[in-house]
Enzyme design. Structure first.
Site, short mmCIF file in Angstrom:
data_model
loop_
_atom_site.label_atom_id
_atom_site.label_comp_id
_atom_site.label_asym_id
_atom_site.label_seq_id
_atom_site.Cartn_x
_atom_site.Cartn_y
_atom_site.Cartn_z
N HIS A 24 -5.29 -2.27 7.71
CA HIS A 24 -5.52 -3.72 7.25
C HIS A 24 -5.56 -4.86 8.45
O HIS A 24 -6.48 -5.83 8.26
CB HIS A 24 -3.95 -3.92 6.66
CG HIS A 24 -3.71 -3.24 5.38
ND1 HIS A 24 -4.79 -2.65 4.69
CD2 HIS A 24 -2.59 -2.89 4.95
CE1 HIS A 24 -4.17 -1.82 3.64
NE2 HIS A 24 -2.95 -1.78 3.71
N ASP A 51 -10.25 0.03 1.57
CA ASP A 51 -8.89 -0.91 2.15
C ASP A 51 -8.71 -1.99 1.18
O ASP A 51 -9.50 -2.90 1.15
CB ASP A 51 -9.04 -1.35 3.47
CG ASP A 51 -7.91 -1.88 4.20
OD1 ASP A 51 -7.09 -2.59 3.35
OD2 ASP A 51 -7.83 -2.19 5.20
N HIS A 52 -7.52 -1.83 0.45
CA HIS A 52 -7.59 -2.93 -0.76
C HIS A 52 -7.38 -4.26 -0.21
O HIS A 52 -7.73 -5.32 -0.91
CB HIS A 52 -6.50 -2.59 -1.70
CG HIS A 52 -5.01 -2.77 -1.01
ND1 HIS A 52 -4.40 -1.56 -0.60
CD2 HIS A 52 -3.99 -3.73 -0.97
CE1 HIS A 52 -3.29 -2.18 0.10
NE2 HIS A 52 -3.01 -3.40 -0.21
#
Length: 520
Positions: free
Chosen positions: A257, A194-195
């Site tokens: 996110h 998950d960036h």
């Protein structure tokens, strides 16, 4: 404010020798994020000299064409000026294989190329497979890697597989994906990326909370009134209409996110910073989030879709006029939620989440609003209300921390004004070129899974949104509210807080612009 000189408790370790295989290497993620991130890691002296990258995609290319293409892309997507020597070092280690992800021969060819590259570059049999592909390829690629013997760890070597979101589209599909890939891989080999967790401020949440004695004692229901998490985007769906119209804002942003930000904000102190110790506490928070009844879900969740509007003086089209979007689409581009966490620390403290496209500004932040101090001391003064104390963790586009508190205004009359103390990473510690993927790629190579989701986390997150998905799936056609592009979403999102005598806080960027306007 003056920051003390940063101290390092230990010298960063160079990542072990390895070969990274990027499935989908002809796509945007590779040129925009992954290759620039690897360049930055080399510039920071965190990559071993025994290193290689193999790109794999359908496009017909040889090694030299792949290198030339990425060299051209670096001129556009590098996060800073490119040092020719460093780029040459990386370019010499780039290789390419054309193949179909569904074809067994592709994996035999990959095995041969890996054997040759491993011997030439001395990468010690350590392979990192990065699946920058469409979600429908996740399980098939993993199965075929396993069938080709490429996931077997022998003689001290490691094999890690990185999977980009989305991890399923609902609870059942997430469970099936986990089952499928765990038939081939051990959980410790899987890195669900998950960036958002590569952002400095996100990583700093735990340091901020657990490394500073002044905050942890007040991080609970006694002192905190509410938590607001905003992930706002000015852009629309751009060229992703085909994907987005099937996903929507809830699936695209909330189970990954936003709930990751919730868990880092709300979790109990882990017993250590070992990966599983941290993820155990995050998972407990996900399990503690209330699963509302259908009636409660309808009251606590707001969705809407952007209509035509204006952003930055430019007219923009409605969502339904975007490329590859259905003319009668019922897909939401905005979501606002109220979550409640059933545990001792957070009982009755609402967590408000909102995310959307084509909003007034781009801003992602966590705003913690504290309860008012007792008013009794000021009851016989001219002060009719006290300043609300607020702590804001800014995640993007500017990374930093702000603290708002009250202070007496100069003059003979007792008046209180709000004071904002701002900490900005770039101002204090200098700018570090980053795509957001450097830390994540480095941790994958180091075998540190702290910032990656475990199977039970993924399933617990989907369980949180399942009641909302169910109630929305039964909504009558045409019942989806709209909001003008360039606004802060539908009025229903304001009502979500207004009914409890609260309101959405101005995001950091909007507040800064308001101050600048007042000064002028």
């Amino acid at each position: 404010m003056i920051a003390d000189k940063p101290t390092q408790t230990s010298t960063p370790h160079i990542a072990p020798p390895c070969t990274i295989v990027i499935f989908g290497a002809a796509g945007d993620l590779t040129k925009r994020k992954l290759i620039p991130a690897l360049y930055n890691l080399k510039e920071s002296n965190l990559l071993s000299d025994n290193f290689a990258v193999i790109g794999l995609a359908r496009a017909e290319m040889n090694h030299q064409e792949f290198r030339r293409r990425l060299s051209d892309d670096m001129r556009e997507f590098a996060t800073d000026s490119v040092d020719p020597k460093i780029w040459q070092w990386l370019e010499d280690r780039l290789f390419y294989l054309s193949g179909d992800f569904n074809d067994d021969q592709t994996y035999q060819s990959l095995k041969e190329l890996l054997t040759r590259t491993d011997a030439e570059q001395k990468t010690e049999g350590n392979f990192l497979f990065y699946l920058a592909t469409a979600p429908e390829y996740f399980a098939p690629v993993v199965r075929k890697l396993g069938a080709a013997g490429l996931t077997n760890e022998e003689d001290g070597s490691w094999r890690h597989v990185v999977i980009e979101k989305p991890f399923g589209s609902d609870l059942e599909s997430a469970k099936k994906l986990n089952t499928d890939i765990k038939e081939v891989l051990d959980e410790r080999q899987i890195y669900r990326i998950d960036h958002y967790l590569g952002k400095e401020t996100v990583q700093n949440i735990m340091v901020f909370r657990f490394g500073n004695g002044i905050f942890e004692p007040i991080w609970n229901r006694r002192y905190i009134d509410c938590v607001q998490i905003t992930a706002a985007e000015k852009v629309g769906v751009e060229q992703r209409g085909g994907y987005y119209d099937k996903a929507g804002a809830l699936r695209d942003m909330v189970p990954n996110h936003l709930l990751q930000l919730v868990t880092l904000t709300a979790m109990e102190p882990p017993i250590s910073f070992d990966a599983d110790a941290v993820r155990d506490e995050q998972t407990k928070i996900l399990h503690a989030i209330q699963h509302p009844s259908p009636e409660e879900a309808a009251r606590r969740a707001v969705r809407a879709q952007y209509d035509a509007g204006e952003i930055g003086g430019e007219k923009v089209p409605a969502y339904r006029s975007e490329p590859n979007v259905a003319a009668d689409s019922q897909t939401e581009t905005f979501v606002a939620l109220k979550l409640l966490i059933d545990n001792w620390r957070w009982a009755d403290v609402p967590f408000y989440l909102r995310t959307g496209k084509r909003l007034a500004d781009r801003d992602t932040e966590i705003a913690i609003t504290f309860k008012h101090a007792p008013y009794s001391l000021f009851r016989k003064t001219s002060i009719d209300r006290l300043t609300t104390n607020r702590l804001v963790l800014h995640i993007q586009p500017d990374e930093g921390i702000s603290l708002r508190f009250g202070a007496k205004l100069p003059g003979p009359v007792l008046s209180i004004g709000a004071v904002d103390m701002d900490f900005d990473y770039e101002d204090y510690f200098g700018k570090t070129p980053s795509t957001g993927y450097e830390r994540l790629l480095y941790d994958c190579m180091m075998g540190d899974a702290t910032l990656f989701q475990r199977a039970d986390q993924v399933e617990a997150a989907w369980a949180v949104v399942a009641p909302i998905q169910e109630i929305w799936s039964k909504a009558a056609p045409g019942s989806l509210p709209t909001y003008p592009a360039g606004s802060w979403g539908p009025s229903e999102a304001d009502e979500l807080l207004k009914c409890e005598e609260r309101s959405w806080q101005k995001t950091h960027n909007v507040a800064d612009k308001s101050k600048a306007t007042e000064k002028n």
